[in-house]
Design a protein around this motif. Structure first.
Motif, PDB file in Angstrom:
ATOM      1  N   ARG A  58       0.757  -1.131  -0.170  1.00 40.94           N
ATOM      2  CA  ARG A  58      -0.019   0.101  -0.167  1.00 40.94           C
ATOM      3  C   ARG A  58       0.951   1.159   0.063  1.00 40.94           C
ATOM      4  NH1 ARG A  58      -4.527   0.116   4.614  1.00 40.94           N
ATOM      5  NH2 ARG A  58      -5.296   1.172   3.289  1.00 40.94           N
ATOM      6  N   ASN A  59       0.506   2.328  -0.802  1.00 37.23           N
ATOM      7  CA  ASN A  59       1.210   3.594  -0.876  1.00 37.23           C
ATOM      8  C   ASN A  59       0.913   4.297   0.545  1.00 37.23           C
ATOM      9  OD1 ASN A  59      -1.202   4.766  -1.467  1.00 37.23           O
ATOM     10  ND2 ASN A  59      -0.581   5.060  -3.464  1.00 37.23           N
ATOM     11  N   VAL A  60       1.319   5.481   0.676  1.00 40.46           N
ATOM     12  CA  VAL A  60       1.532   6.118   2.136  1.00 40.46           C
ATOM     13  C   VAL A  60       0.360   7.203   2.165  1.00 40.46           C
ATOM     14  CG1 VAL A  60       3.064   7.468   3.602  1.00 40.46           C
ATOM     15  CG2 VAL A  60       3.958   5.909   1.945  1.00 40.46           C
ATOM     16  N   ILE A  61      -0.639   6.709   2.988  1.00 40.85           N
ATOM     17  CA  ILE A  61      -1.851   7.537   3.146  1.00 40.85           C
ATOM     18  C   ILE A  61      -1.581   8.655   4.004  1.00 40.85           C
ATOM     19  CG2 ILE A  61      -4.047   7.430   4.248  1.00 40.85           C
ATOM     20  CD1 ILE A  61      -4.232   4.397   4.094  1.00 40.85           C
ATOM     21  N   ALA A  62      -0.596   8.978   4.765  1.00 44.28           N
ATOM     22  CA  ALA A  62      -0.188  10.189   5.410  1.00 44.28           C
ATOM     23  C   ALA A  62       0.308  11.154   4.246  1.00 44.28           C
ATOM     24  CB  ALA A  62       0.654   9.925   6.450  1.00 44.28           C
ATOM     25  N   GLU A  63       0.852  10.592   3.323  1.00 49.05           N
ATOM     26  CA  GLU A  63       1.281  11.501   2.285  1.00 49.05           C
ATOM     27  C   GLU A  63       0.268  12.035   1.002  1.00 49.05           C
ATOM     28  OE1 GLU A  63       5.118  12.675   1.286  1.00 49.05           O
ATOM     29  OE2 GLU A  63       5.592  12.310   3.369  1.00 49.05           O
ATOM     30  N   GLY A  64      -0.846  11.369   1.463  1.00 45.62           N
ATOM     31  CA  GLY A  64      -2.051  11.892   0.281  1.00 45.62           C
ATOM     32  C   GLY A  64      -2.419  10.735  -0.239  1.00 45.62           C
ATOM     33  N   GLY A  65      -1.876   9.536  -0.098  1.00 44.74           N
ATOM     34  CA  GLY A  65      -1.930   8.269  -0.734  1.00 44.74           C
ATOM     35  C   GLY A  65      -3.245   7.679  -0.868  1.00 44.74           C
ATOM     36  N   THR A  66      -3.750   7.083  -1.748  1.00 46.24           N
ATOM     37  CA  THR A  66      -4.872   6.346  -1.740  1.00 46.24           C
ATOM     38  C   THR A  66      -4.959   5.253  -0.931  1.00 46.24           C
ATOM     39  OG1 THR A  66      -4.438   5.054  -3.701  1.00 46.24           O
ATOM     40  CG2 THR A  66      -5.672   6.946  -4.247  1.00 46.24           C
ATOM     41  N   GLY A  67      -3.960   4.550  -0.779  1.00 47.03           N
ATOM     42  CA  GLY A  67      -3.941   3.430   0.239  1.00 47.03           C
ATOM     43  C   GLY A  67      -4.765   2.293  -0.322  1.00 47.03           C
ATOM     44  N   LEU A  68      -4.710   2.260  -1.645  1.00 44.37           N
ATOM     45  CA  LEU A  68      -5.450   0.974  -2.308  1.00 44.37           C
ATOM     46  C   LEU A  68      -4.183  -0.091  -2.360  1.00 44.37           C
ATOM     47  CD1 LEU A  68      -7.792   2.793  -3.060  1.00 44.37           C
ATOM     48  CD2 LEU A  68      -7.907   1.545  -5.197  1.00 44.37           C
ATOM     49  N   TYR A  69      -4.484  -1.190  -2.572  1.00 44.37           N
ATOM     50  CA  TYR A  69      -3.670  -2.390  -2.541  1.00 44.37           C
ATOM     51  C   TYR A  69      -2.807  -2.828  -3.982  1.00 44.37           C
ATOM     52  CZ  TYR A  69      -5.090  -3.264   2.416  1.00 44.37           C
ATOM     53  OH  TYR A  69      -5.388  -3.296   3.618  1.00 44.37           O
ATOM     54  N   PHE A  70      -1.655  -3.038  -4.071  1.00 43.56           N
ATOM     55  CA  PHE A  70      -1.084  -3.456  -5.209  1.00 43.56           C
ATOM     56  C   PHE A  70      -0.592  -4.923  -4.812  1.00 43.56           C
ATOM     57  CE2 PHE A  70       3.524  -3.744  -6.856  1.00 43.56           C
ATOM     58  CZ  PHE A  70       3.233  -4.374  -8.044  1.00 43.56           C
ATOM     59  N   ARG A  71      -1.223  -6.068  -5.431  1.00 37.79           N
ATOM     60  CA  ARG A  71      -0.783  -7.214  -5.103  1.00 37.79           C
ATOM     61  C   ARG A  71       0.085  -7.727  -6.244  1.00 37.79           C
ATOM     62  NH1 ARG A  71      -2.443 -12.606  -6.451  1.00 37.79           N
ATOM     63  NH2 ARG A  71      -2.200 -14.127  -4.650  1.00 37.79           N
ATOM     64  N   LEU A  72       1.084  -8.438  -5.853  1.00 36.62           N
ATOM     65  CA  LEU A  72       2.112  -8.848  -6.948  1.00 36.62           C
ATOM     66  C   LEU A  72       2.258 -10.628  -6.408  1.00 36.62           C
ATOM     67  CD1 LEU A  72       4.683  -7.953  -8.863  1.00 36.62           C
ATOM     68  CD2 LEU A  72       5.937  -8.675  -6.927  1.00 36.62           C
ATOM     69  N   ASP A  73       2.084 -11.371  -7.611  1.00 34.62           N
ATOM     70  CA  ASP A  73       2.400 -12.761  -7.387  1.00 34.62           C
ATOM     71  C   ASP A  73       3.696 -13.178  -8.245  1.00 34.62           C
ATOM     72  OD1 ASP A  73       2.295 -15.297  -7.583  1.00 34.62           O
ATOM     73  OD2 ASP A  73       0.155 -15.755  -7.923  1.00 34.62           O
ATOM     74  N   ASP A  74       4.822 -13.394  -7.654  1.00 32.22           N
ATOM     75  CA  ASP A  74       5.994 -13.480  -8.318  1.00 32.22           C
ATOM     76  C   ASP A  74       6.400 -14.876  -8.152  1.00 32.22           C
ATOM     77  OD1 ASP A  74       8.246 -12.765  -9.722  1.00 32.22           O
ATOM     78  OD2 ASP A  74       9.350 -12.146  -7.917  1.00 32.22           O
ATOM     79  N   SER A  75       5.409 -15.861  -8.173  1.00 25.23           N
ATOM     80  CA  SER A  75       5.616 -17.416  -8.355  1.00 25.23           C
ATOM     81  C   SER A  75       6.074 -17.880  -9.499  1.00 25.23           C
ATOM     82  CB  SER A  75       4.169 -18.095  -7.792  1.00 25.23           C
ATOM     83  OG  SER A  75       3.711 -17.439  -6.805  1.00 25.23           O
ATOM     84  N   ASN A  76       5.935 -17.287 -10.482  1.00 27.38           N
ATOM     85  CA  ASN A  76       6.534 -17.698 -12.052  1.00 27.38           C
ATOM     86  C   ASN A  76       7.828 -17.192 -12.231  1.00 27.38           C
ATOM     87  OD1 ASN A  76       4.035 -18.897 -13.342  1.00 27.38           O
ATOM     88  ND2 ASN A  76       3.202 -17.031 -12.776  1.00 27.38           N
ATOM     89  N   ALA A  77       8.688 -18.189 -12.795  1.00 25.92           N
ATOM     90  CA  ALA A  77      10.130 -17.786 -12.962  1.00 25.92           C
ATOM     91  C   ALA A  77      10.302 -16.577 -13.825  1.00 25.92           C
ATOM     92  CB  ALA A  77      10.825 -19.031 -13.626  1.00 25.92           C
ATOM     93  N   GLN A  78       9.537 -16.557 -15.153  1.00 29.43           N
ATOM     94  CA  GLN A  78       9.797 -15.417 -16.068  1.00 29.43           C
ATOM     95  C   GLN A  78       8.900 -14.338 -16.159  1.00 29.43           C
ATOM     96  OE1 GLN A  78      10.165 -19.012 -19.066  1.00 29.43           O
ATOM     97  NE2 GLN A  78      11.005 -17.354 -20.218  1.00 29.43           N
ATOM     98  N   TYR A  79       7.842 -14.311 -15.461  1.00 31.33           N
ATOM     99  CA  TYR A  79       6.909 -13.212 -15.319  1.00 31.33           C
ATOM    100  C   TYR A  79       6.402 -13.055 -13.976  1.00 31.33           C
ATOM    101  CZ  TYR A  79       3.315 -16.702 -16.408  1.00 31.33           C
ATOM    102  OH  TYR A  79       2.667 -17.952 -16.213  1.00 31.33           O
ATOM    103  N   ALA A  80       5.833 -11.881 -13.503  1.00 32.18           N
ATOM    104  CA  ALA A  80       5.043 -11.867 -12.531  1.00 32.18           C
ATOM    105  C   ALA A  80       3.546 -11.311 -12.646  1.00 32.18           C
ATOM    106  CB  ALA A  80       5.452 -10.793 -11.273  1.00 32.18           C
ATOM    107  N   LEU A  81       2.758 -11.423 -11.742  1.00 32.36           N
ATOM    108  CA  LEU A  81       1.277 -11.012 -12.010  1.00 32.36           C
ATOM    109  C   LEU A  81       1.031  -9.807 -11.098  1.00 32.36           C
ATOM    110  CD1 LEU A  81      -0.460 -14.237 -12.455  1.00 32.36           C
ATOM    111  CD2 LEU A  81       0.430 -12.999 -14.327  1.00 32.36           C
ATOM    112  N   ALA A  82       0.387  -8.675 -11.582  1.00 34.01           N
ATOM    113  CA  ALA A  82       0.410  -7.332 -10.998  1.00 34.01           C
ATOM    114  C   ALA A  82      -1.264  -7.003 -10.872  1.00 34.01           C
ATOM    115  CB  ALA A  82       0.924  -6.418 -11.545  1.00 34.01           C
ATOM    116  N   SER A  83      -1.738  -7.187  -9.656  1.00 31.34           N
ATOM    117  CA  SER A  83      -3.352  -6.609  -9.774  1.00 31.34           C
ATOM    118  C   SER A  83      -3.391  -5.796  -8.440  1.00 31.34           C
ATOM    119  CB  SER A  83      -3.999  -8.081  -9.449  1.00 31.34           C
ATOM    120  OG  SER A  83      -3.666  -8.684  -8.422  1.00 31.34           O
TER     121      SER A  83
END
Length: 307
Positions: A58-83
């Motif tokens: 999550r980015n920094v809410i105290a600096e005005g950030g939205t605080g929404l979640y960035f999910r990374l699935d790095d289970s694969n060798a050659q690519y990751a999934l960003a949601s």
């Protein structure tokens, strides 16, 4: 924590290395977004959840950030999934998700320990991530993604968060992004997905960049109505802010970004100073690859990015 950006690179002393192995990108983002490495402090984001090769930041809410979640699935060798998610209760469970499909980031064209180059430029609210996965097309291109908050025209809007990706479910070779290309076909150009539409009613709408001056298909790159360089009326570089369309309407801008209205005149990851008409004295040239064409832009380094 600051809205003034920091530049991170795979060439920094102590920097984590990107390879074609599970977890290598997660290790980089753990350091850059959070803990830092060597003598460089991280960007202050919160590691909300972690399990194996999966992360939720999550980015920094105290600096005005939205605080929404960035999910990374790095289970694969050659690519990751960003949601992304509006809320999460664990690394695998979230509500109001977006960028849930065709959301791969290419890490390496080989599933081994070959080291790949990367740059990240970011602050407490946003990060531009540039990856050179080894794919060759007229050189070895970098592919850029924005994750985090974008500059929004509606300053009361609470969901100005986006995630970029290749527009593909997997990446083992060529990878691309529409960070600086205006194409809206994800599998060809890549995609950036906004958390919500400008009216707040629709999850996961397309966020497409545009030039305000020309009809360039690849901003700062070939094609469209790019202007001659040097620009005859001024003898220098003509630049503009890249705007973002959401739901067919102009709704924002790429934070801290300027684009040259010329075709590929910059040297990537080189600093430029003293450009007329810009509020910044230090700008970093960046590139992003889409549909076999290079786009280019300039990121402000010495001032806080606006949101």
């Amino acid at each position: 924590m600051s809205l003034v950006p920091t530049v991170f690179s795979s060439t920094d002393p102590g920097a984590p290395q990107l390879t074609g192995q599970p977890g290598s990108l997660a290790a980089i983002l753990d350091a850059v977004l959070g803990a830092g490495y060597g003598t460089k402090a991280g960007l202050g984001w919160t590691l909300a959840f972690s399990s194996g090769y999966k992360r939720a930041y999550r980015n920094v809410i105290a600096e005005g950030g939205t605080g929404l979640y960035f999910r990374l699935d790095d289970s694969n060798a050659q690519y990751a999934l960003a949601s992304g998610y509006h809320s999460m209760t664990d690394v695998d469970t979230g509500a109001d998700g977006f960028s849930l499909t065709a959301n791969a980031w290419g890490k390496s064209i080989t599933a081994n320990t070959t080291v790949r180059s990367w740059f990240i430029v970011g602050n407490s609210r946003s990060a531009y991530i540039f990856i050179q996965n080894g794919y060759s097309s007229g050189g070895i291109p970098f592919v850029g993604y924005l994750v985090g908050d974008y500059e929004c025209l509606n300053k009361d809007y609470a969901f100005n968060f986006c995630i970029g990706s290749s527009g593909n479910a997997t990446v083992t070779g060529a990878t691309r992004s529409n960070l600086l290309s205006t194409g809206a076909t994800p599998a060809t150009y890549g995609q950036h997905v906004a958390a919500r539409s400008y009216d707040g009613g629709t999850l996961g709408t397309a966020l497409n960049p545009r030039s305000v001056f020309s009809s360039q298909a690849y901003l700062g790159g070939p094609g469209g109505a790019a202007f001659a360089y040097p620009y005859p009326p001024t003898g220098g570089m003509m630049v503009s802010r890249p705007v973002l369309n959401n739901g067919g309407s102009l709704f924002g801008l790429l934070p801290g970004m300027w684009i040259p209205e010329h075709a590929q005149i910059l040297t990537r990851f080189t600093e430029y100073a003293g450009l007329k008409g810009l509020p910044s004295d230090r700008l970093l040239a960046i590139e992003s690859f889409a549909n076999n064409s290079y786009s280019q832009g300039l990121l402000q380094l010495d001032q806080a990015w606006s949101y």
